[in-house]
Design a protein around this motif. Sequence first.
Motif, PDB file in Angstrom:
ATOM      1  N   VAL A  48      -5.346  -5.931   0.921  1.00 32.08           N
ATOM      2  CA  VAL A  48      -6.435  -5.041  -0.251  1.00 32.08           C
ATOM      3  C   VAL A  48      -6.647  -3.944   0.460  1.00 32.08           C
ATOM      4  O   VAL A  48      -6.851  -3.654   1.576  1.00 32.08           O
ATOM      5  N   ILE A  49      -6.348  -2.804  -0.563  1.00 33.92           N
ATOM      6  CA  ILE A  49      -6.495  -1.297  -0.213  1.00 33.92           C
ATOM      7  C   ILE A  49      -7.802  -0.952  -0.604  1.00 33.92           C
ATOM      8  O   ILE A  49      -7.846  -0.648  -1.740  1.00 33.92           O
ATOM      9  N   LYS A  50      -8.667  -0.683   0.070  1.00 36.46           N
ATOM     10  CA  LYS A  50     -10.155  -0.271  -0.323  1.00 36.46           C
ATOM     11  C   LYS A  50     -10.381   1.025  -0.819  1.00 36.46           C
ATOM     12  O   LYS A  50      -9.387   1.987  -0.649  1.00 36.46           O
ATOM     13  N   ALA A  86      -3.839   3.633  -9.859  1.00 38.16           N
ATOM     14  CA  ALA A  86      -3.252   4.852  -9.311  1.00 38.16           C
ATOM     15  C   ALA A  86      -2.866   4.791  -8.005  1.00 38.16           C
ATOM     16  O   ALA A  86      -3.079   5.844  -7.503  1.00 38.16           O
ATOM     17  N   LEU A  87      -2.611   3.773  -7.408  1.00 34.64           N
ATOM     18  CA  LEU A  87      -2.516   3.661  -6.018  1.00 34.64           C
ATOM     19  C   LEU A  87      -1.595   4.630  -5.318  1.00 34.64           C
ATOM     20  O   LEU A  87      -1.926   5.139  -4.167  1.00 34.64           O
ATOM     21  N   PRO A 122      -1.531   7.285  -1.192  1.00 34.52           N
ATOM     22  CA  PRO A 122       0.291   7.136  -0.812  1.00 34.52           C
ATOM     23  C   PRO A 122       0.300   6.725   0.368  1.00 34.52           C
ATOM     24  O   PRO A 122       1.457   6.078   0.483  1.00 34.52           O
ATOM     25  N   LYS A 123      -0.249   7.266   1.339  1.00 28.85           N
ATOM     26  CA  LYS A 123       0.126   6.985   2.974  1.00 28.85           C
ATOM     27  C   LYS A 123      -0.003   5.459   3.280  1.00 28.85           C
ATOM     28  O   LYS A 123       0.919   4.756   3.805  1.00 28.85           O
ATOM     29  N   VAL A 124      -1.208   4.943   2.653  1.00 30.38           N
ATOM     30  CA  VAL A 124      -1.249   3.596   2.999  1.00 30.38           C
ATOM     31  C   VAL A 124      -0.469   2.664   2.105  1.00 30.38           C
ATOM     32  O   VAL A 124       0.221   1.552   2.605  1.00 30.38           O
ATOM     33  N   LEU A 125      -0.054   3.101   0.992  1.00 32.48           N
ATOM     34  CA  LEU A 125       0.641   2.340   0.206  1.00 32.48           C
ATOM     35  C   LEU A 125       2.112   2.508   0.740  1.00 32.48           C
ATOM     36  O   LEU A 125       3.098   1.325   0.780  1.00 32.48           O
TER      37      LEU A 125
END
Length: 54
Positions: free
Chosen positions: A9-11, A16-17, A22-25
């Motif tokens: 889960v990216i908070k 548009a992740l 972009p770095k976390v993705l």
Amino acid sequence: MGENAELVVIKNAGHALNIEKPKVLFKNLKSFLFESSAPTTTKQESHSNGNKQD
């Protein structure tokens, strides 16, 4: 997938992740693609037309 499945889960990110985080993705995508415990194969698979694709 079973026991190998993982939920990430990216908070504070929406649909548009790739633009919002972009770095976390990239960190999570890289982990999924290259650090998985799934066996890899070097065999080329034939497609329905019989041609091999690189």
